[in-house]
Motif scaffolding. Sequence first.
Motif, PDB file in Angstrom:
ATOM      1  N   GLU A 193      51.470  27.020  47.745  1.00 58.85           N
ATOM      2  CA  GLU A 193      52.183  25.982  48.491  1.00 58.85           C
ATOM      3  C   GLU A 193      52.821  24.963  47.551  1.00 58.85           C
ATOM      4  N   SER A 194      52.065  24.521  46.564  1.00 59.74           N
ATOM      5  CA  SER A 194      52.588  23.500  45.660  1.00 59.74           C
ATOM      6  C   SER A 194      53.755  24.037  44.837  1.00 59.74           C
ATOM      7  N   LEU A 195      53.608  25.238  44.307  1.00 57.77           N
ATOM      8  CA  LEU A 195      54.687  25.824  43.510  1.00 57.77           C
ATOM      9  C   LEU A 195      55.924  26.053  44.370  1.00 57.77           C
ATOM     10  N   ASP A 196      55.731  26.540  45.581  1.00 58.70           N
ATOM     11  CA  ASP A 196      56.856  26.773  46.473  1.00 58.70           C
ATOM     12  C   ASP A 196      57.590  25.475  46.785  1.00 58.70           C
ATOM     13  N   ASP A 197      56.853  24.445  47.139  1.00 62.93           N
ATOM     14  CA  ASP A 197      57.472  23.190  47.553  1.00 62.93           C
ATOM     15  C   ASP A 197      58.065  22.397  46.391  1.00 62.93           C
ATOM     16  N   ASN A 198      57.579  22.641  45.178  1.00 61.79           N
ATOM     17  CA  ASN A 198      58.066  21.876  44.023  1.00 61.79           C
ATOM     18  C   ASN A 198      59.042  22.653  43.147  1.00 61.79           C
ATOM     19  N   MET A 199      59.315  23.900  43.503  1.00 59.43           N
ATOM     20  CA  MET A 199      60.123  24.737  42.610  1.00 59.43           C
ATOM     21  C   MET A 199      61.541  24.198  42.417  1.00 59.43           C
ATOM     22  N   GLU A 200      62.082  23.536  43.417  1.00 55.64           N
ATOM     23  CA  GLU A 200      63.445  23.037  43.276  1.00 55.64           C
ATOM     24  C   GLU A 200      63.553  21.871  42.297  1.00 55.64           C
ATOM     25  N   SER A 201      62.423  21.285  41.935  1.00 51.84           N
ATOM     26  CA  SER A 201      62.451  20.215  40.936  1.00 51.84           C
ATOM     27  C   SER A 201      62.386  20.771  39.514  1.00 51.84           C
ATOM     28  N   VAL A 202      62.169  22.084  39.400  1.00 51.12           N
ATOM     29  CA  VAL A 202      62.055  22.721  38.087  1.00 51.12           C
ATOM     30  C   VAL A 202      63.441  22.935  37.494  1.00 51.12           C
ATOM     31  N   ASP A 203      63.633  22.490  36.269  1.00 52.04           N
ATOM     32  CA  ASP A 203      64.902  22.663  35.568  1.00 52.04           C
ATOM     33  C   ASP A 203      64.637  23.110  34.133  1.00 52.04           C
ATOM     34  N   GLY A 204      63.859  24.155  34.008  1.00 48.63           N
ATOM     35  CA  GLY A 204      63.504  24.702  32.691  1.00 48.63           C
ATOM     36  C   GLY A 204      62.211  25.489  32.782  1.00 48.63           C
ATOM     37  N   ALA A 205      61.985  26.369  31.810  1.00 50.25           N
ATOM     38  CA  ALA A 205      60.756  27.175  31.778  1.00 50.25           C
ATOM     39  C   ALA A 205      60.582  27.964  33.072  1.00 50.25           C
ATOM     40  N   TYR A 206      61.681  28.540  33.576  1.00 48.16           N
ATOM     41  CA  TYR A 206      61.632  29.222  34.870  1.00 48.16           C
ATOM     42  C   TYR A 206      60.659  30.393  34.875  1.00 48.16           C
ATOM     43  N   ASP A 207      60.622  31.147  33.786  1.00 47.48           N
ATOM     44  CA  ASP A 207      59.713  32.291  33.738  1.00 47.48           C
ATOM     45  C   ASP A 207      58.261  31.851  33.882  1.00 47.48           C
ATOM     46  N   HIS A 208      57.919  30.733  33.278  1.00 49.47           N
ATOM     47  CA  HIS A 208      56.547  30.226  33.351  1.00 49.47           C
ATOM     48  C   HIS A 208      56.157  29.949  34.805  1.00 49.47           C
ATOM     49  N   PHE A 209      57.009  29.242  35.536  1.00 45.74           N
ATOM     50  CA  PHE A 209      56.680  28.885  36.907  1.00 45.74           C
ATOM     51  C   PHE A 209      56.744  30.103  37.828  1.00 45.74           C
ATOM     52  N   SER A 210      57.670  31.013  37.562  1.00 47.69           N
ATOM     53  CA  SER A 210      57.755  32.224  38.382  1.00 47.69           C
ATOM     54  C   SER A 210      56.516  33.094  38.206  1.00 47.69           C
ATOM     55  N   ARG A 211      56.038  33.197  36.967  1.00 45.10           N
ATOM     56  CA  ARG A 211      54.825  33.990  36.728  1.00 45.10           C
ATOM     57  C   ARG A 211      53.618  33.354  37.417  1.00 45.10           C
ATOM     58  N   ALA A 212      53.533  32.031  37.342  1.00 48.47           N
ATOM     59  CA  ALA A 212      52.416  31.340  37.997  1.00 48.47           C
ATOM     60  C   ALA A 212      52.468  31.544  39.501  1.00 48.47           C
TER      61      ALA A 212
END
Length: 273
Positions: A193-212
């Motif tokens: 839930e947290s990753l889904d709701d906060n993903m649009e604030s991510v502007d770098g290290a996309y692979d890291h967050f996608s893997r998580a």
Amino acid sequence: MDITENAVRDICADAVFERGERYLADGRIHRIHRVNSTVTAVVSGSRQYDVGVDLATDGFAPWCDCPYDGPGACKHVVAVLLRCVDDPPADEGDRLDTALDGADADELRAFLRDELATDADLRDRFLARVGEPTRQSVDELRTAIDRRFEETNPEYHVVFEPIDFTQWFDLANEYRKQGRYASAATVYRALVESLDDNMESVDGAYDHFSRAFSRALDGYVDCVTTAERDADAVTDAVEFLEERMTSETPFLAEHFEKAAVEFREKLGEQSEE
């Protein structure tokens, strides 16, 4: 547990391997320690980065809190692994065992209790290890995870570098080891839930967050289908996955759809057994 240069090359790009060699030669590795097969170190770059590898695992299960989001392992991990090829750190496992064997039980208990009283993450893992189910709800866990996003860049609410989710993945893994799949599913769902709701604030290290995100979603589906559950719990899981198909993060919708299909397939396989 022998490690070779070729094994290190297999987990990184050629250019990254060369940069790792330079980092090793420049003496950028600090505070390197090994307990059994686990090696941890601090590597200096634009700042100090924490690195961990498991020499007994295929691919070394590397982790680093640097912002690298390219293919394979980063230069900090490579530098640590190459240090282990040339000059592996002494195993401190026996020293720890000797210290534990010689420790007074009451003093050890007092020390552990003091640490548990002040370290919430350690306390959670300890309670999971001794078989206690989680008392934290998805919302309570989410609050702590969301805070990591908020603290990363509080002025602009944009995340440029990786966030360390290790404590929650470790907690979920501990529950799984103890057969507490419902508790593990609670932790994974909070991460999802947290990753889904906060993903649009991510502007770098996309692979890291996608893997998580993928790791948390896979863990959630696995644990929910493994846990003893009633009809309401199954319905809740299906509704959660289907609701998230229309998430505010459009490119993650297909992941939820795939997870929902996998969930139904697993339930069908179990009902036929």
